[in-house]
Design a protein around this motif. Structure first.
Motif, short mmCIF file in Angstrom:
data_model
loop_
_atom_site.label_atom_id
_atom_site.label_comp_id
_atom_site.label_asym_id
_atom_site.label_seq_id
_atom_site.Cartn_x
_atom_site.Cartn_y
_atom_site.Cartn_z
N PHE B 3 0.84 -1.20 0.00
CA PHE B 3 0.00 0.00 0.00
C PHE B 3 0.87 1.25 0.00
CE2 PHE B 3 -2.03 3.33 2.51
CZ PHE B 3 -3.23 3.48 1.84
N ILE B 4 1.88 1.25 0.90
CA ILE B 4 2.76 2.41 1.03
C ILE B 4 3.54 2.61 -0.27
CG2 ILE B 4 4.79 3.31 2.23
CD1 ILE B 4 3.71 1.96 4.77
N LYS B 5 4.05 1.50 -0.80
CA LYS B 5 4.85 1.57 -2.03
C LYS B 5 3.98 2.15 -3.15
CE LYS B 5 7.17 -1.19 -5.43
NZ LYS B 5 6.61 -2.27 -6.19
N ASN B 6 2.76 1.64 -3.24
CA ASN B 6 1.82 2.09 -4.25
C ASN B 6 1.64 3.59 -4.24
OD1 ASN B 6 0.43 0.77 -6.23
ND2 ASN B 6 -0.61 -0.54 -4.76
N HIS B 7 1.51 4.12 -3.02
CA HIS B 7 1.26 5.56 -2.91
C HIS B 7 2.53 6.37 -3.13
CE1 HIS B 7 -2.98 5.81 -1.75
NE2 HIS B 7 -2.77 4.55 -1.46
N LEU B 8 3.66 5.83 -2.61
CA LEU B 8 4.92 6.55 -2.78
C LEU B 8 5.25 6.71 -4.26
CD1 LEU B 8 7.43 5.46 -0.02
CD2 LEU B 8 6.26 7.63 -0.35
N MET B 9 4.94 5.66 -5.03
CA MET B 9 5.24 5.71 -6.45
C MET B 9 4.44 6.81 -7.14
SD MET B 9 7.42 3.37 -7.17
CE MET B 9 7.29 2.65 -8.79
N PHE B 10 3.40 7.23 -6.48
CA PHE B 10 2.61 8.33 -7.04
C PHE B 10 3.01 9.66 -6.42
CE2 PHE B 10 -1.17 10.98 -7.45
CZ PHE B 10 -1.46 10.80 -8.79
N ILE B 11 3.20 9.62 -5.10
CA ILE B 11 3.48 10.87 -4.38
C ILE B 11 4.85 11.44 -4.74
CG2 ILE B 11 3.90 11.81 -2.06
CD1 ILE B 11 1.69 10.02 -1.02
N LEU B 12 5.86 10.55 -4.86
CA LEU B 12 7.21 11.05 -5.13
C LEU B 12 7.33 11.83 -6.44
CD1 LEU B 12 9.50 8.26 -3.63
CD2 LEU B 12 8.99 10.53 -2.72
N PRO B 13 6.87 11.26 -7.56
CA PRO B 13 6.96 12.07 -8.79
C PRO B 13 6.12 13.34 -8.72
CG PRO B 13 6.05 9.89 -9.26
CD PRO B 13 6.40 9.90 -7.82
N LEU B 14 4.99 13.24 -8.04
CA LEU B 14 4.16 14.44 -7.89
C LEU B 14 4.93 15.50 -7.10
CD1 LEU B 14 1.41 15.52 -8.63
CD2 LEU B 14 0.50 14.60 -6.52
N MET B 15 5.61 15.02 -6.04
CA MET B 15 6.42 15.95 -5.24
C MET B 15 7.53 16.56 -6.08
SD MET B 15 6.88 14.23 -1.50
CE MET B 15 8.05 15.48 -0.94
N ALA B 16 8.11 15.75 -6.96
CA ALA B 16 9.18 16.26 -7.82
C ALA B 16 8.66 17.42 -8.66
CB ALA B 16 9.71 15.15 -8.72
N ILE B 17 7.46 17.25 -9.20
CA ILE B 17 6.89 18.33 -10.01
C ILE B 17 6.62 19.56 -9.14
CG2 ILE B 17 4.90 19.05 -11.38
CD1 ILE B 17 4.67 16.29 -12.45
N LEU B 18 6.04 19.33 -7.97
CA LEU B 18 5.72 20.46 -7.09
C LEU B 18 6.99 21.17 -6.63
CD1 LEU B 18 2.80 19.04 -4.90
CD2 LEU B 18 2.70 20.36 -7.01
N LEU B 19 8.03 20.38 -6.32
CA LEU B 19 9.30 20.99 -5.94
C LEU B 19 9.82 21.85 -7.08
CD1 LEU B 19 11.22 18.12 -4.10
CD2 LEU B 19 10.55 20.31 -3.15
N GLY B 20 9.71 21.30 -8.29
CA GLY B 20 10.14 22.05 -9.46
C GLY B 20 9.41 23.37 -9.57
N ILE B 21 8.09 23.31 -9.39
CA ILE B 21 7.27 24.53 -9.49
C ILE B 21 7.71 25.53 -8.43
CG2 ILE B 21 4.95 25.45 -9.18
CD1 ILE B 21 3.87 22.86 -10.42
N GLU B 22 7.89 25.03 -7.19
CA GLU B 22 8.24 25.94 -6.09
C GLU B 22 9.64 26.51 -6.28
OE1 GLU B 22 6.23 27.14 -3.92
OE2 GLU B 22 7.82 28.32 -2.98
N PHE B 23 10.57 25.68 -6.73
CA PHE B 23 11.91 26.18 -7.01
C PHE B 23 11.85 27.28 -8.06
CE2 PHE B 23 14.18 22.38 -5.22
CZ PHE B 23 14.95 23.12 -4.35
N PHE B 24 11.05 27.01 -9.05
CA PHE B 24 10.89 27.97 -10.13
C PHE B 24 10.40 29.31 -9.58
CE2 PHE B 24 8.57 29.99 -13.56
CZ PHE B 24 9.49 29.91 -14.60
N LEU B 25 9.37 29.22 -8.74
CA LEU B 25 8.80 30.44 -8.15
C LEU B 25 9.84 31.19 -7.32
CD1 LEU B 25 5.28 29.28 -6.91
CD2 LEU B 25 5.79 30.81 -8.82
#
Ligand SMILES: Nc1ncnc2c1ncn2[C@@H]1O[C@H](COP(=O)(O)OP(=O)(O)OP(=O)(O)O)[C@@H](O)[C@H]1O
Ligand SMILES: [Mg+2]
Lengths: 224, 271
Positions: B3-25
């Motif tokens: 269950f955790i792995k399933n969600h991490l596989m989704f949350i981590l790339p999403l976090m990468a995008i969000l980090l990118g957006i925030e870094f950009f800002l």
């Protein structure tokens, strides 16, 4: 009385259409009729039902259900049509991560009924199929016959216009079988529901007039 | 565990995008301040025969936004120590006028050269020093870093989006049976994909909270402790509370896009 199902020169096959399961079948079923379909294992009974709810397209001929030609029906219309059907599957097809009660009211949920109505209906339906005490269990905690009755209750949940049942009593003893037959007879008699039942054993005690089709060697024949 | 792995596989790339957006800002904001600093810190040096008004300079080139006359008395006082009063007055009279000119925006060498030409077209202007070289190499390096970082963020975002869609397909597979049963009973797309949406939106919220928390930590704890000047100076722009809303909205958009791209690709489910 209007035609609910009209098949003309219907041919069904899987894959690229090289191996025909049903060939050149023509028949008409009218509103409120009760139809038994029998035939040897592997003859194509489940396949025929699958075509009736639009899961399998005809390779030749035409199939009209509820006034819609299933070859050309739009997605939205097919959804609407299916919402008026009560389908009972040979392998039950219950949703294992949902409770029995939730499974039973799936058609009501799709129709957008409130949770209160869903709750009361779930209780009523489960009482009909003698499963009241199993409402909060999950399908895999039930016996095969119990799961089958959940499937029957689900099919009846929204007073469908057509019931398509695939071996609804396949796993049941005589007593439970009769409970199911009674429910279907009632639906047919009181609500003018059209009922198609695939079965290997037509019940001996049956009070309604019925028609009987046999599927054999790719053909669909009516027994008179 | 699964269950955790399933969600991490989704949350981590999403976090990468969000980090990118925030870094950009954050990067946009700090570079804004930096550019402003470069602009404000920059001035052109001009020598004129007679005193000139700001409007006179502006008539020559519209980029000029301010003038500052350098006090000649100070210069003269330095070189005339021990010289008689009358001599120093003579020197003062012979001396031209010195100005520092401010500009309204940050300009490239070619534009600085144009201003120089414009100014020299006036006979009163004797000499113009633009300090073009040192100033421009700083800016070029700065622009280059900015550009590379943007490319990197874009690349990360695209890769992450693919990972998200991949994970979504795995979910779809896990929910396939239920979605098929619901479809046979005539459930519309929204209802069928409802569970996918619910799970994905939950993960979007989790990812947003994690990224926000990380930046808040950087802002209020790490930035001040780090002792890195640029961090301390720019602490204010590191993370704004309004960014949480922006990140959440971005996360939701990505999720909606991912769910739909997966659900629509599964039409015509035949057994
Ligand atoms: N999804 C499928 N793909 C390919 N062939 C299939 C598929 N489903 C069924 N068949 C084939 O179609 C034929 C008819 O199958 P069907 O399930 O309709 O039989 P049936 O009459 O319902 O049999 P039973 O009484 O055992 O349930 C069989 O030969 C079967 O192998
Ligand atoms: Mg079958």
């Amino acid at each position: 009385m209007s035609n609910v199902i009209h098949a003309s020169h219907l041919t069904l096959s899987y894959g690229s259409g090289d191996k025909e399961i049903i060939k050149d079948a023509s028949f008409t079923i009218k509103k409120g009729e009760f139809v038994f379909i029998t035939g040897p294992s592997g003859s194509g009974k489940s396949t025929l039902l699958k075509s009736l709810y639009g899961q399998l397209q005809a390779t030749e001929g035409s199939l009209v259900v509820g006034g819609h030609d299933l070859a050309t029906i739009r997605k939205g219309k097919l959804q609407e049509l299916r919402a008026h059907m009560g389908i009972i599957f040979q392998d039950y097809k219950l949703i294992n991560e949902w409770t029995v009660a939730k499974n039973v009211v799936l058609p009501l949920m799709i129709a957008g009924y409130s949770t209160e109505i869903q709750d009361t209906q779930a209780r009523r339906l489960l009482k009909h199929v003698k499963l009241s005490e199993h409402a909060d269990k999950y399908p895999l905690e039930l016996s095969g016959g119990e799961q089958q009755r959940v499937g029957v209750a689900r099919a009846l949940a929204k007073n469908p216009v057509v019931i398509l049942a695939d071996e609804p009593t396949g796993n049941l003893d005589d007593y439970s079988s009769n409970v199911i037959w009674d429910l279907m007879e009632n639906a047919c008699q009181q609500l003018e529901t059209t009922v198609l039942v695939v079965t290997h054993k037509i019940p001996t005690i049956f009070s309604l007039p019925y028609r009987h089709f046999i599927i054999e060697s790719k053909g669909v024949y009516e027994v008179h | 565990m699964k269950f955790i792995k399933n969600h991490l596989m989704f949350i981590l790339p999403l976090m990468a995008i969000l980090l990118g957006i925030e870094f950009f800002l954050v990067f946009e904001r700090t570079t804004d301040t930096y550019e402003k600093g470069l602009k404000d810190g920059y001035s052109m040096f001009v020598v004129t025969k007679e005193p000139m008004e700001l409007s006179a300079f502006q008539a020559l080139n519209e980029h000029i936004s301010g003038t500052k006359l350098i006090k000649r008395e100070n210069i003269v006082a330095e070189v005339t120590k021990g010289v008689s009063q009358s001599t120093s007055e003579e020197i003062l009279a012979a001396l031209p006028y010195f100005y520092n000119l401010g500009l309204d925006s940050y300009l490239h060498t070619s534009e600085l050269e144009k201003i120089k030409k414009d100014l020299l077209s006036n006979e009163n202007v004797k000499k113009v020093e633009t300090f073009g070289n040192s100033h421009n190499s700083n800016y070029k390096l700065f622009s280059f870093i900015k550009f590379t970082l943007k490319i990197f963020i874009m690349f990360m975002a695209v890769v992450s989006l693919f990972l998200i869609i991949k994970q979504m397909e795995i979910w779809k597979y896990a929910h396939k049976e239920r979605m098929q049963v619901m479809e046979i009973f005539g459930a519309p797309l929204m209802l069928r994909s409802g569970v996918l949406f619910k799970v994905a939106l939950m993960d979007a919220i989790v990812a947003t909270i994690l990224v926000s928390a990380l930046f808040l930590y950087i802002k209020f704890y790490w930035a001040t402790q780090s002792g890195i000047d640029i961090m301390v100076q720019n602490q204010e722009v590191l993370f704004k509370i309004s960014d949480i809303g922006l990140l959440l909205a971005s996360a939701f958009l990505i999720v909606i896009f991912a769910v739909y791209s997966v659900v629509f690709s599964s039409k015509g489910v035949q057994e």
